[in-house]
Design a protein around this motif. Sequence first.
Motif, mmCIF file in Angstrom:
data_model
loop_
_atom_site.group_PDB
_atom_site.id
_atom_site.type_symbol
_atom_site.label_atom_id
_atom_site.label_comp_id
_atom_site.label_asym_id
_atom_site.label_seq_id
_atom_site.Cartn_x
_atom_site.Cartn_y
_atom_site.Cartn_z
ATOM 1 N N THR A 133 -33.276 -12.221 -20.964
ATOM 2 C CA THR A 133 -32.267 -11.424 -21.145
ATOM 3 C C THR A 133 -30.847 -12.427 -21.191
ATOM 4 O OG1 THR A 133 -32.961 -9.638 -19.994
ATOM 5 C CG2 THR A 133 -30.628 -9.648 -20.352
ATOM 6 N N ALA A 134 -30.708 -13.239 -20.200
ATOM 7 C CA ALA A 134 -29.631 -14.178 -20.552
ATOM 8 C C ALA A 134 -29.410 -14.962 -21.794
ATOM 9 C CB ALA A 134 -29.696 -15.171 -19.360
ATOM 10 N N LEU A 135 -30.713 -15.628 -22.374
ATOM 11 C CA LEU A 135 -30.586 -16.259 -23.711
ATOM 12 C C LEU A 135 -30.218 -15.385 -24.567
ATOM 13 C CD1 LEU A 135 -31.241 -18.903 -25.141
ATOM 14 C CD2 LEU A 135 -33.802 -17.932 -25.075
ATOM 15 N N GLY A 143 -16.212 -31.414 -20.488
ATOM 16 C CA GLY A 143 -16.569 -31.412 -18.943
ATOM 17 C C GLY A 143 -17.438 -30.166 -18.704
ATOM 18 N N GLY A 144 -17.536 -29.203 -19.708
ATOM 19 C CA GLY A 144 -18.368 -28.047 -19.293
ATOM 20 C C GLY A 144 -17.408 -26.725 -19.510
ATOM 21 N N LEU A 145 -17.966 -25.388 -19.883
ATOM 22 C CA LEU A 145 -17.455 -24.112 -19.840
ATOM 23 C C LEU A 145 -16.586 -24.005 -18.738
ATOM 24 C CD1 LEU A 145 -20.208 -21.980 -21.216
ATOM 25 C CD2 LEU A 145 -18.545 -23.131 -22.646
ATOM 26 N N PRO A 146 -15.298 -23.775 -18.790
ATOM 27 C CA PRO A 146 -14.568 -23.426 -17.550
ATOM 28 C C PRO A 146 -14.985 -22.487 -16.755
ATOM 29 C CG PRO A 146 -13.039 -23.697 -19.629
ATOM 30 C CD PRO A 146 -14.565 -23.478 -19.956
ATOM 31 N N GLU A 147 -15.569 -21.460 -17.252
ATOM 32 C CA GLU A 147 -16.173 -20.316 -16.403
ATOM 33 C C GLU A 147 -17.266 -21.097 -15.625
ATOM 34 O OE1 GLU A 147 -14.563 -18.477 -20.118
ATOM 35 O OE2 GLU A 147 -15.926 -20.092 -19.529
ATOM 36 N N LEU A 148 -18.173 -21.738 -16.043
ATOM 37 C CA LEU A 148 -19.436 -22.319 -15.615
ATOM 38 C C LEU A 148 -19.050 -23.416 -14.638
ATOM 39 C CD1 LEU A 148 -22.362 -22.320 -15.292
ATOM 40 C CD2 LEU A 148 -22.481 -24.149 -17.157
ATOM 41 N N CYS A 149 -17.994 -24.163 -14.809
ATOM 42 C CA CYS A 149 -17.205 -25.158 -14.038
ATOM 43 C C CYS A 149 -16.780 -24.243 -12.472
ATOM 44 C CB CYS A 149 -16.308 -26.068 -14.342
ATOM 45 S SG CYS A 149 -16.616 -27.023 -15.601
ATOM 46 N N ASP A 150 -16.223 -23.281 -12.989
ATOM 47 C CA ASP A 150 -15.683 -22.435 -11.814
ATOM 48 C C ASP A 150 -16.723 -21.914 -10.975
ATOM 49 O OD1 ASP A 150 -12.964 -22.578 -12.436
ATOM 50 O OD2 ASP A 150 -13.173 -20.932 -13.593
ATOM 51 N N ASN A 154 -36.778 -25.827 -18.371
ATOM 52 C CA ASN A 154 -36.162 -25.596 -19.754
ATOM 53 C C ASN A 154 -34.549 -25.419 -19.531
ATOM 54 O OD1 ASN A 154 -38.459 -26.132 -21.648
ATOM 55 N ND2 ASN A 154 -38.867 -24.467 -20.857
ATOM 56 N N LEU A 155 -34.224 -24.862 -18.501
ATOM 57 C CA LEU A 155 -32.852 -24.541 -18.394
ATOM 58 C C LEU A 155 -32.179 -25.700 -17.594
ATOM 59 C CD1 LEU A 155 -30.738 -22.213 -18.702
ATOM 60 C CD2 LEU A 155 -31.161 -21.683 -16.380
ATOM 61 N N ARG A 156 -32.022 -26.819 -18.575
ATOM 62 C CA ARG A 156 -31.676 -28.125 -17.991
ATOM 63 C C ARG A 156 -29.974 -28.025 -17.988
ATOM 64 N NH1 ARG A 156 -35.658 -30.637 -16.705
ATOM 65 N NH2 ARG A 156 -34.317 -32.506 -16.247
ATOM 66 N N VAL A 157 -29.589 -27.404 -16.999
ATOM 67 C CA VAL A 157 -28.089 -27.384 -16.608
ATOM 68 C C VAL A 157 -27.800 -27.720 -15.310
ATOM 69 C CG1 VAL A 157 -26.171 -26.004 -16.738
ATOM 70 C CG2 VAL A 157 -27.832 -25.695 -18.527
ATOM 71 N N GLY A 158 -27.080 -28.646 -15.164
ATOM 72 C CA GLY A 158 -26.525 -28.952 -13.670
ATOM 73 C C GLY A 158 -25.210 -29.310 -13.581
ATOM 74 N N ALA A 159 -24.826 -29.999 -12.451
ATOM 75 C CA ALA A 159 -23.273 -30.401 -12.374
ATOM 76 C C ALA A 159 -23.218 -31.634 -11.442
ATOM 77 C CB ALA A 159 -22.591 -29.165 -11.615
ATOM 78 N N ILE A 160 -22.024 -32.169 -11.598
ATOM 79 C CA ILE A 160 -21.693 -33.470 -10.842
ATOM 80 C C ILE A 160 -20.236 -33.070 -10.248
ATOM 81 C CG2 ILE A 160 -21.118 -36.100 -10.650
ATOM 82 C CD1 ILE A 160 -22.923 -36.478 -13.119
ATOM 83 N N GLN A 175 -25.306 -23.761 -21.913
ATOM 84 C CA GLN A 175 -24.272 -23.369 -20.923
ATOM 85 C C GLN A 175 -24.230 -21.868 -20.676
ATOM 86 O OE1 GLN A 175 -20.937 -25.899 -20.302
ATOM 87 N NE2 GLN A 175 -21.485 -27.154 -22.043
ATOM 88 N N HIS A 176 -23.994 -21.303 -21.788
ATOM 89 C CA HIS A 176 -23.605 -19.728 -21.971
ATOM 90 C C HIS A 176 -25.104 -18.994 -21.379
ATOM 91 C CE1 HIS A 176 -19.846 -19.147 -23.692
ATOM 92 N NE2 HIS A 176 -20.092 -20.192 -24.651
ATOM 93 N N THR A 177 -26.245 -19.616 -21.658
ATOM 94 C CA THR A 177 -27.422 -19.012 -20.844
ATOM 95 C C THR A 177 -27.315 -18.962 -19.508
ATOM 96 O OG1 THR A 177 -28.726 -19.242 -22.806
ATOM 97 C CG2 THR A 177 -29.908 -19.047 -20.582
ATOM 98 N N ALA A 178 -26.998 -20.417 -18.943
ATOM 99 C CA ALA A 178 -26.926 -20.478 -17.521
ATOM 100 C C ALA A 178 -25.724 -19.659 -16.910
ATOM 101 C CB ALA A 178 -26.551 -22.040 -17.248
ATOM 102 N N LEU A 179 -24.760 -19.563 -17.527
ATOM 103 C CA LEU A 179 -23.679 -18.560 -16.952
ATOM 104 C C LEU A 179 -24.066 -17.232 -16.852
ATOM 105 C CD1 LEU A 179 -20.652 -18.590 -16.260
ATOM 106 C CD2 LEU A 179 -19.808 -18.145 -18.317
ATOM 107 N N GLU A 180 -24.763 -16.755 -17.792
ATOM 108 C CA GLU A 180 -25.186 -15.337 -17.547
ATOM 109 C C GLU A 180 -26.668 -15.330 -16.656
ATOM 110 O OE1 GLU A 180 -24.752 -12.707 -19.555
ATOM 111 O OE2 GLU A 180 -23.572 -13.331 -21.286
ATOM 112 N N VAL A 181 -27.262 -16.253 -16.244
ATOM 113 C CA VAL A 181 -28.278 -16.082 -15.314
ATOM 114 C C VAL A 181 -27.607 -15.988 -13.974
ATOM 115 C CG1 VAL A 181 -30.002 -17.248 -14.214
ATOM 116 C CG2 VAL A 181 -29.834 -17.409 -16.814
ATOM 117 N N VAL A 182 -26.609 -16.891 -13.804
ATOM 118 C CA VAL A 182 -25.811 -16.985 -12.298
ATOM 119 C C VAL A 182 -25.154 -15.727 -12.147
ATOM 120 C CG1 VAL A 182 -26.309 -19.439 -12.288
ATOM 121 C CG2 VAL A 182 -24.283 -18.665 -12.819
#
Length: 477
Positions: free
Chosen positions: A137-139, A155-162, A325-331, A357-364
């Motif tokens: 659904t997120a994808l 640096g990444g999507l601002p919303e995902l960074c938030d 396959n959702l290879r998204v992380g953060a430092i 990144q948008h898929t990850a944001l939709e998931v979380v």
Amino acid sequence: MFHRSSSQELADLLAREIEVLPAGARITTHRELVRRFGVSATTVSQALAVLTQQGLITSRPGAGAYRTAARPVARTGDTSWQQAALELSHHIGSAGTPRSFRAPALLHTLLPSGPDVVDLNGGYLHPDLQPLRALGTALARAARRAEAWDRPPVGGLPELCDWFAADVGGGLGRHDVLVCGAGQGALATALRALAQPGDPVVVESPTYPGTIAAARSAGLRMIPVPLDAEGIRADYLDQALTRTGARVAVVQPLFQNPTGASLSADRRRDVLAVARAHGAFVVEDDFARHMAHPDAGPVPPPLVADDPDGTVVHIRSLTKVTSPNLRVGAIAARGPVSARLRAAHVIDSMFVPAPLQHTALEVVTAPGWRRALAALGSALAHRREVATGAVEATFGPRALALRPRGGYHLWVSLPDHLDGGELASAALAHGVALTPGENYSPAGGGTRHVRLSYVAAASASDVDNAVRRLAGLVSET
């Protein structure tokens, strides 16, 4: 029988056999290759990786390896000169530690198991444990966004960074967060940004194979420091930093891989105090943050949350609790080091693709995210109990020094007559994939341990049956 240990020799032999097969033909299983040639599971893994890189075979998770479609290939000349050209350790006037791009232990963790093997080696969730509907659904939602195909901020999507900043806590803001390509990429970037080739870096012993591979590829000298039930020993950390002058230490403070140890409250304070006293960075690999089990009790906050002075460089990823396959992380980091990390990340990969990144944001941010994590925690706890019972019945009541209430693995001590590597090879011949303890040794060498993962198998009953299947191997002298 083939007894040589060279993975390249084995790959060359298998290539001659595979080239005559029709496209789509299934290749002999990893288990059968270990039995047929009398070599270790790691050697077979390396040989199959070579064949995959050559385009001769392709792997299908859960199904095995298959011959790829034949295609015209230009004739290869004499490439033997490359061996000397690629040698990094004997340059005239070279200094420091040579970089190494051999990562057999890390490759072993990615080895696909055939349908006749129960996977107690892998570190990613079996599809039955993944939130597949939520991911789909997120994808789909992300793909419909017009901005998903724009170039994202470096640096990444601002919303995902938030979201990451709030999830980590400690008063971090979006400008303290750098979105990166999951935990392994973040770890490699951090080590290259914080240390120069030849520098010492303190690592836990035993430790995650990805840490070992990242340190070697950056040309760093690993300084192993032992753990106990409360995590890395602060007194030995102090000694290591004093003796070597190291300015970087890598720790997994929660449900450490492979031991399962978590830093106690006192140990957390001591580790941070020691690092501050030496002016050293602590790279916090918080890979298991969202894999606590319901009976774990209150999980302590990340080290970075108690660190206003910028000692901690924090790493986390969404991959372990969703899909490989959702290879998204953060430092996450405070202070001038953030600019160094950002520059290193740009050099490595420019940015994480916006659709991902948008898929990850939709998931979380979906309403069911917290429910999915809770359901996963309950499933992991059930599998842990099943695995623990099977291990104690098979290896004895003293086989588990720790019974972690989080993560996805057990660190199993073996009887004196067993070696981890030999047991892993024998187990694979019996249809069970384990990880030998030597894969977690920064200094190399064998160890009387194996790591048992209980998330990659299809079910808890498969885990139970597979572990108990090893009883005959354990009882052999």
